[in-house]
Scaffold this active site. Structure first.
Site, PDB file in Angstrom:
ATOM      1  N   GLN A   1      -6.053   5.517  40.972  1.00  0.00           N
ATOM      2  CA  GLN A   1      -6.062   6.727  40.149  1.00  0.00           C
ATOM      3  C   GLN A   1      -5.867   7.953  41.037  1.00  0.00           C
ATOM      4  O   GLN A   1      -6.166   7.929  42.226  1.00  0.00           O
ATOM      5  CB  GLN A   1      -7.374   6.835  39.373  1.00  0.00           C
ATOM      6  CG  GLN A   1      -7.499   5.811  38.266  1.00  0.00           C
ATOM      7  CD  GLN A   1      -8.846   5.907  37.565  1.00  0.00           C
ATOM      8  OE1 GLN A   1      -9.882   6.042  38.184  1.00  0.00           O
ATOM      9  NE2 GLN A   1      -8.807   5.818  36.241  1.00  0.00           N
TER      10      GLN A   1
ATOM     11  N   VAL B   1     -12.647   9.812  40.732  1.00  0.00           N
ATOM     12  CA  VAL B   1     -11.952   8.837  39.907  1.00  0.00           C
ATOM     13  C   VAL B   1     -12.561   7.482  40.224  1.00  0.00           C
ATOM     14  O   VAL B   1     -13.181   7.300  41.267  1.00  0.00           O
ATOM     15  CB  VAL B   1     -10.413   8.815  40.141  1.00  0.00           C
ATOM     16  CG1 VAL B   1      -9.779  10.110  39.639  1.00  0.00           C
ATOM     17  CG2 VAL B   1     -10.081   8.570  41.596  1.00  0.00           C
ATOM     18  N   SER B   2     -12.377   6.536  39.318  1.00  0.00           N
ATOM     19  CA  SER B   2     -13.052   5.246  39.453  1.00  0.00           C
ATOM     20  C   SER B   2     -12.342   4.250  40.353  1.00  0.00           C
ATOM     21  O   SER B   2     -12.987   3.435  40.993  1.00  0.00           O
ATOM     22  CB  SER B   2     -13.242   4.607  38.082  1.00  0.00           C
ATOM     23  OG  SER B   2     -14.045   5.430  37.287  1.00  0.00           O
ATOM     24  N   THR B   3     -11.026   4.291  40.399  1.00  0.00           N
ATOM     25  CA  THR B   3     -10.310   3.268  41.157  1.00  0.00           C
ATOM     26  C   THR B   3      -9.355   3.896  42.163  1.00  0.00           C
ATOM     27  O   THR B   3      -8.942   5.052  42.019  1.00  0.00           O
ATOM     28  CB  THR B   3      -9.499   2.345  40.227  1.00  0.00           C
ATOM     29  OG1 THR B   3      -8.534   3.130  39.523  1.00  0.00           O
ATOM     30  CG2 THR B   3     -10.403   1.626  39.231  1.00  0.00           C
TER      31      THR B   3
END
Length: 180
Positions: A14, A9-11
């Site tokens: 998340q 996931v990017s952040t």
């Protein structure tokens, strides 16, 4: 032959749980996960570990192609590296594998779509920032580097490379702060 799962996931806010559960349900004995942007391969230590671990006949499994990356060249390079190790890449949604020629073509197209989607996200973000600036409500991004500490370390004789290593950032960021 091992099925090795990779989740991303990017952040930090998340959740990886859905991807992890799906990969385990698909029979992945090993699952590596990280919270980092898929825009580049930089800083993706878990992905590097997975690629390095692949053996002939192994299968790298991701839930969606954009979990592997959002840059077409990076995705194609990852697939190529897996093939060099005589391993396969399988995407679960939609179900596509590099075991056949058609799968490679579909993954190339999906990689291009993921990259295009990333461009759209950046464009919408840029438009939102411009709108917020015009309305006078944009405060800028949160600064996560301690500028005073960087200046103090530099004053104490540490070079930009040592400061970057100590703080987990790039030399470019250190140079930029020192120029302020």
């Amino acid at each position: 032959m091992a099925r090795i799962g990779y989740a991303r996931v990017s952040t930090l806010d998340q959740d990886l749980e859905t991807q992890l559960a799906r990969l385990k349900a698909e029979g992945c004995g090993i699952v590596r996960a990280e919270k980092v942007s898929g825009g580049t391969r930089e800083g993706r230590a878990e992905l590097a570990t997975v690629i390095e671990f692949l053996r002939p006949g192994d299968e790298l499994v991701v839930t969606r192609l954009d979990r592997l990356g959002r840059d077409t060249r990076d995705v194609l390079n990852l697939i190529h590296e897996a093939e060099q190790r005589r391993a396969f890449v399988t995407v679960l949604d939609p179900h596509v594998s590099t075991r056949g020629e058609m799968g490679k073509i579909v993954l190339t197209v999906l990689g291009m779509v993921a990259e295009m989607e990333r461009r759209f996200i950046k464009e919408r973000q840029r438009e939102g920032i411009e709108r917020a600036k015009a309305e006078g409500v944009y405060a800028g991004g949160k600064r996560w580097l301690d500028r005073e500490r960087i200046k103090m370390l530099h004053a104490d004789g540490s070079g930009p490379s040592a400061i970057a290593r100590a703080l987990g950032c790039s030399r470019t960021q250190v140079y930029r702060i020192l120029r302020e």
